[in-house]
Write a protein that holds these residues in place. Structure first.
Motif, PDB file in Angstrom:
ATOM      1  N   LEU A  45      33.453 107.605 -10.922  1.00  0.00           N
ATOM      2  CA  LEU A  45      34.408 106.503 -10.539  1.00  0.00           C
ATOM      3  C   LEU A  45      35.822 106.864 -11.407  1.00  0.00           C
ATOM      4  O   LEU A  45      36.207 107.228 -12.306  1.00  0.00           O
ATOM      5  CB  LEU A  45      33.737 105.330 -11.496  1.00  0.00           C
ATOM      6  CG  LEU A  45      32.472 104.802 -10.950  1.00  0.00           C
ATOM      7  CD1 LEU A  45      32.169 103.640 -12.005  1.00  0.00           C
ATOM      8  CD2 LEU A  45      32.129 104.617  -9.580  1.00  0.00           C
TER       9      LEU A  45
ATOM     10  N   VAL B  19      38.600 103.880 -11.850  1.00  0.00           N
ATOM     11  CA  VAL B  19      38.884 102.341 -12.088  1.00  0.00           C
ATOM     12  C   VAL B  19      39.879 102.027 -12.877  1.00  0.00           C
ATOM     13  O   VAL B  19      40.375 102.753 -13.806  1.00  0.00           O
ATOM     14  CB  VAL B  19      37.539 101.694 -12.732  1.00  0.00           C
ATOM     15  CG1 VAL B  19      36.416 101.802 -11.783  1.00  0.00           C
ATOM     16  CG2 VAL B  19      37.075 102.423 -13.769  1.00  0.00           C
ATOM     17  N   PRO B  20      40.555 101.087 -12.626  1.00  0.00           N
ATOM     18  CA  PRO B  20      41.674 100.606 -13.692  1.00  0.00           C
ATOM     19  C   PRO B  20      41.085 100.056 -14.671  1.00  0.00           C
ATOM     20  O   PRO B  20      39.892  99.690 -15.073  1.00  0.00           O
ATOM     21  CB  PRO B  20      42.153  99.248 -12.695  1.00  0.00           C
ATOM     22  CG  PRO B  20      41.772  99.237 -11.297  1.00  0.00           C
ATOM     23  CD  PRO B  20      40.519 100.215 -11.655  1.00  0.00           C
ATOM     24  N   PRO B  21      42.022 100.075 -15.996  1.00  0.00           N
ATOM     25  CA  PRO B  21      41.494  99.570 -17.157  1.00  0.00           C
ATOM     26  C   PRO B  21      41.022  98.386 -17.062  1.00  0.00           C
ATOM     27  O   PRO B  21      41.399  97.476 -16.279  1.00  0.00           O
ATOM     28  CB  PRO B  21      42.957  99.512 -18.059  1.00  0.00           C
ATOM     29  CG  PRO B  21      43.691 100.477 -17.292  1.00  0.00           C
ATOM     30  CD  PRO B  21      43.305 100.287 -16.063  1.00  0.00           C
ATOM     31  N   GLN B  22      40.050  97.753 -17.841  1.00  0.00           N
ATOM     32  CA  GLN B  22      39.392  96.584 -17.897  1.00  0.00           C
ATOM     33  C   GLN B  22      40.282  95.507 -18.340  1.00  0.00           C
ATOM     34  O   GLN B  22      40.956  95.659 -19.339  1.00  0.00           O
ATOM     35  CB  GLN B  22      38.359  96.611 -18.754  1.00  0.00           C
ATOM     36  CG  GLN B  22      37.069  95.591 -18.454  1.00  0.00           C
ATOM     37  CD  GLN B  22      35.810  95.830 -19.360  1.00  0.00           C
ATOM     38  OE1 GLN B  22      35.555  97.039 -20.038  1.00  0.00           O
ATOM     39  NE2 GLN B  22      35.034  94.832 -19.170  1.00  0.00           N
TER      40      GLN B  22
ATOM     41  N   VAL C 206      38.362 104.623  -6.947  1.00  0.00           N
ATOM     42  CA  VAL C 206      37.606 105.816  -6.133  1.00  0.00           C
ATOM     43  C   VAL C 206      36.425 105.813  -6.661  1.00  0.00           C
ATOM     44  O   VAL C 206      36.082 105.615  -7.569  1.00  0.00           O
ATOM     45  CB  VAL C 206      38.316 107.217  -6.912  1.00  0.00           C
ATOM     46  CG1 VAL C 206      37.734 108.409  -6.496  1.00  0.00           C
ATOM     47  CG2 VAL C 206      39.763 107.003  -6.830  1.00  0.00           C
TER      48      VAL C 206
ATOM     49  N   MET D  73      33.801 108.884 -15.296  1.00  0.00           N
ATOM     50  CA  MET D  73      34.669 107.735 -15.050  1.00  0.00           C
ATOM     51  C   MET D  73      36.114 108.245 -15.753  1.00  0.00           C
ATOM     52  O   MET D  73      36.089 108.608 -16.748  1.00  0.00           O
ATOM     53  CB  MET D  73      34.119 106.372 -15.992  1.00  0.00           C
ATOM     54  CG  MET D  73      34.957 105.261 -15.575  1.00  0.00           C
ATOM     55  SD  MET D  73      33.930 103.829 -15.888  1.00  0.00           S
ATOM     56  CE  MET D  73      33.608 103.908 -17.827  1.00  0.00           C
ATOM     57  N   ALA D  74      37.150 107.709 -14.881  1.00  0.00           N
ATOM     58  CA  ALA D  74      38.347 107.964 -15.429  1.00  0.00           C
ATOM     59  C   ALA D  74      39.386 106.726 -14.975  1.00  0.00           C
ATOM     60  O   ALA D  74      38.947 106.179 -14.020  1.00  0.00           O
ATOM     61  CB  ALA D  74      39.003 109.254 -14.846  1.00  0.00           C
ATOM     62  N   ARG D  75      40.466 106.679 -15.714  1.00  0.00           N
ATOM     63  CA  ARG D  75      41.476 105.748 -15.210  1.00  0.00           C
ATOM     64  C   ARG D  75      42.189 105.891 -14.069  1.00  0.00           C
ATOM     65  O   ARG D  75      42.530 107.072 -13.761  1.00  0.00           O
ATOM     66  CB  ARG D  75      42.431 105.507 -16.453  1.00  0.00           C
ATOM     67  CG  ARG D  75      43.622 104.626 -16.091  1.00  0.00           C
ATOM     68  CD  ARG D  75      44.706 104.727 -17.448  1.00  0.00           C
ATOM     69  NE  ARG D  75      44.624 105.868 -18.258  1.00  0.00           N
ATOM     70  CZ  ARG D  75      45.717 106.599 -17.878  1.00  0.00           C
ATOM     71  NH1 ARG D  75      46.499 106.369 -16.819  1.00  0.00           N
ATOM     72  NH2 ARG D  75      45.782 107.737 -18.576  1.00  0.00           N
TER      73      ARG D  75
ATOM     74  N   ASP E 157      33.047  93.623 -15.669  1.00  0.00           N
ATOM     75  CA  ASP E 157      33.807  95.085 -15.436  1.00  0.00           C
ATOM     76  C   ASP E 157      33.329  95.435 -14.174  1.00  0.00           C
ATOM     77  O   ASP E 157      32.362  95.713 -13.683  1.00  0.00           O
ATOM     78  CB  ASP E 157      33.172  95.925 -16.651  1.00  0.00           C
ATOM     79  CG  ASP E 157      33.858  97.300 -16.424  1.00  0.00           C
ATOM     80  OD1 ASP E 157      34.706  97.355 -15.560  1.00  0.00           O
ATOM     81  OD2 ASP E 157      33.469  97.958 -17.378  1.00  0.00           O
ATOM     82  N   PRO E 158      34.368  95.600 -13.450  1.00  0.00           N
ATOM     83  CA  PRO E 158      34.083  96.040 -12.057  1.00  0.00           C
ATOM     84  C   PRO E 158      33.338  97.366 -11.682  1.00  0.00           C
ATOM     85  O   PRO E 158      32.746  97.709 -10.977  1.00  0.00           O
ATOM     86  CB  PRO E 158      35.607  96.498 -11.406  1.00  0.00           C
ATOM     87  CG  PRO E 158      36.352  95.304 -12.063  1.00  0.00           C
ATOM     88  CD  PRO E 158      35.797  95.223 -13.761  1.00  0.00           C
ATOM     89  N   ALA E 159      33.639  98.161 -13.073  1.00  0.00           N
ATOM     90  CA  ALA E 159      32.972  99.386 -12.983  1.00  0.00           C
ATOM     91  C   ALA E 159      31.520  99.202 -13.000  1.00  0.00           C
ATOM     92  O   ALA E 159      30.671  99.805 -12.319  1.00  0.00           O
ATOM     93  CB  ALA E 159      33.436 100.240 -14.198  1.00  0.00           C
TER      94      ALA E 159
ATOM     95  N   GLU F   1      44.688 103.741 -10.787  1.00  0.00           N
ATOM     96  CA  GLU F   1      45.297 102.767 -10.045  1.00  0.00           C
ATOM     97  C   GLU F   1      44.363 101.931  -9.139  1.00  0.00           C
ATOM     98  O   GLU F   1      44.052 100.936  -9.066  1.00  0.00           O
ATOM     99  CB  GLU F   1      46.504 102.638  -9.993  1.00  0.00           C
ATOM    100  CG  GLU F   1      47.506 102.844 -10.700  1.00  0.00           C
ATOM    101  CD  GLU F   1      48.905 103.614 -10.140  1.00  0.00           C
ATOM    102  OE1 GLU F   1      49.573 102.987  -9.167  1.00  0.00           O
ATOM    103  OE2 GLU F   1      49.477 104.439 -10.769  1.00  0.00           O
ATOM    104  N   LYS F   2      44.083 102.881  -8.318  1.00  0.00           N
ATOM    105  CA  LYS F   2      43.169 102.466  -7.090  1.00  0.00           C
ATOM    106  C   LYS F   2      41.815 102.948  -7.405  1.00  0.00           C
ATOM    107  O   LYS F   2      41.394 103.790  -7.992  1.00  0.00           O
ATOM    108  CB  LYS F   2      43.533 103.058  -5.764  1.00  0.00           C
ATOM    109  CG  LYS F   2      44.993 102.466  -5.448  1.00  0.00           C
ATOM    110  CD  LYS F   2      45.272 102.808  -3.966  1.00  0.00           C
ATOM    111  CE  LYS F   2      46.392 102.233  -3.155  1.00  0.00           C
ATOM    112  NZ  LYS F   2      46.657 102.136  -2.075  1.00  0.00           N
TER     113      LYS F   2
END
Lengths: 318, 318
Positions: free
Chosen positions: B92, B94-97, B135, B128-130, B103-105, B132-133
């Protein structure tokens, strides 16, 4: 599953608690690899994503290096399991190709292929989609004859680390400041070598590693995962940390992007000086004793016997 | 490897020619899955990346649907191989929470888990990584007792497709125009069902499928891969295409994001009306004969016997 502290791991803990019904039984999610028994063989599987401007910048690395590095980082998880690589699958997000220039997607995959050739892995498959920023996600599959988890360390085991630490962070600092690191220093960040042979040796010799993890998020962070998973305390002697030339021990402990192995071994006579010597002969890699597993929990860093704060490791969401 | 035409496949061809030394021997890269013999078992492996604003928009799907859809798309490659899912690994970005919101993740992984539960797959691992969009990259692993490649179609085989086509493209059109598609129509895009049971049935019955592929890039494009890999020509009868309600046949042929199976079967008596009936009883899925494999190469689309141009499928880099 027992993971160390951090916002990233809080999110992972929340995920795990919500999808418990589709997690494998008896399999601790959160190890370097998942283990999957298939017909007499134990497969080790892991996935590792590399994102532009998070894990790398195209100003710092060429596309072959970006591919080499992404594959090396993923294969490091097999090393930490004591597994032998079979193959990789690679998803790429890449911008549309401009003109007749060399295609970055081809160069990234040449780097992946070069890394795979070094460790005897095949490129089994892939996917490619349009993306503004580069995305490289590598899934690795290997065979683990004697898999080593994070959870087997026992009181009295000694704690060891391969190689010399801190070079990756120092190289990154120089790249961020617009300096040109020397070739060996730059390679610590740009061309990490997964410790496949070292991991296999440690799994099979000297009584057998009791726990192992790679320190891609930094020794200070990953040692906490190992301690939590094993249910032991760990004392690290700062003055024993093997440092890259010009790196302070405390910076070496914090340095992320290190693809070295942190491993607990049974105490002598099972594993002692003769074992270290055999390991170095077999692998050509340094192995240094840096601490001990003790009763209790948590990690204590000692500077000549005096407690010092453990520096933070890398947290994607800190 | 023989792939059909398109810029995306030109890039893939260029990659394959440059990394030939790390490709598996005797294994045609470019099938839906890689096959890996382990012990006495044949594993099927595939990886499938879903990117925000390329494969989905957060305005159109909730996060559970995004996860469900990404996992379903990846599992569809196992279906097209006639394989049974064992598990998935998920990366994943994902943007920072933000704050204390859900949490979207976690929601994405709940969707992945719901999809996995439907087909008996486990979530084996992740990363999981930070970013912007968003993935979501899903690697799937399955067991293929009778794997079906794209390359086995022979002159005289009949061409079949599961389900009804065109709903996914129609749903996407409505979402793009700000309309609200009906629940069943929306689900064709938002909640694709990988045809796992159908793929296994077709691999094992009626003489055994000779070639199979999923039509996630659209029937018109994927049939060209099947024809090229098998070295046969294919004639499709447009009036036979099973269309989603309200969809023209030519739009159904072009519709991407369809996770149905395109399959060639031996001619009667090996597979005929009785076989179709057994298939429908066993799987609850429609199966329609839409064409025939002929001597030569390429794909011809016929409207009541008259040739019509094949519409373009989806190309990430066209």
């Amino acid at each position: 599953m027992n993971l160390g502290p951090g916002k990233e791991f809080d999110r992972i803990r929340a995920i795990i608690s919500r999808i418990a019904d589709v997690l494998p039984e008896h399999e601790p999610l959160g190890d370097d690899c998942a283990l999957l028994p298939v017909g007499g063989t134990t497969l080790a599987l892991s996935i590792d994503v590399s994102l532009e401007d998070v894990h790398f910048r195209t100003a710092w690395l060429d596309f072959k290096e970006i591919g080499f590095r992404a594959a090396g980082a993923a294969l490091s998880d097999l090393a930490a399991e004591g597994a032998s690589p079979l193959g990789v699958l690679v998803s790429l997000g890449v911008p549309p190709q401009s003109g007749t220039k060399t295609d970055p997607a081809v160069e990234i995959m040449e780097g992946v292929a070069a890394m795979c050739a070094q460790v005897g892995a095949k490129v089994l498959g892939g996917d490619m989609a349009r993306s503004e920023k580069y995305v490289i996600d590598v899934c690795v599959i290997g065979r683990a004859e004697q898999p080593v988890r994070r959870s087997g360390a026992r009181e009295g085991d000694s704690l060891w680390v391969t190689g010399y630490l801190g070079g990756a962070a120092l190289a990154l600092d120089k790249l961020r400041n617009g300096e040109r690191p020397s070739k060996p220093l730059r390679d610590r960040y740009a061309r990490p070598e997964p410790r496949i042979a070292a991991g296999r040796w440690l799994a099979a010799h000297g009584g057998g590693a009791t726990a192992m993890i790679d320190i891609s998020d930094g020794l200070s962070q990953d040692v906490q995962h190992l301690a939590a998973a094993s249910g032991v305390g760990i004392e690290i002697e700062l003055e024993r940390i093997p440092c890259w030339e010009g790196v302070q021990a405390i910076a070496a402990v914090a340095s992320g992007e290190e693809f070295e192995l942190l491993v607990t071994m049974p105490p002598p006579p099972a594993f002692g000086d003769a074992g270290v010597s055999s390991f170095r002969t077999a692998t050509g890699v340094a192995l240094t004793r840096i601490g001990t597993c003790v009763r209790g929990g948590g990690v204590r860093l000692l500077d000549h016997g005096k407690p010092v704060p453990l520096p933070p490791g890398f947290d994607h969401f800190a």
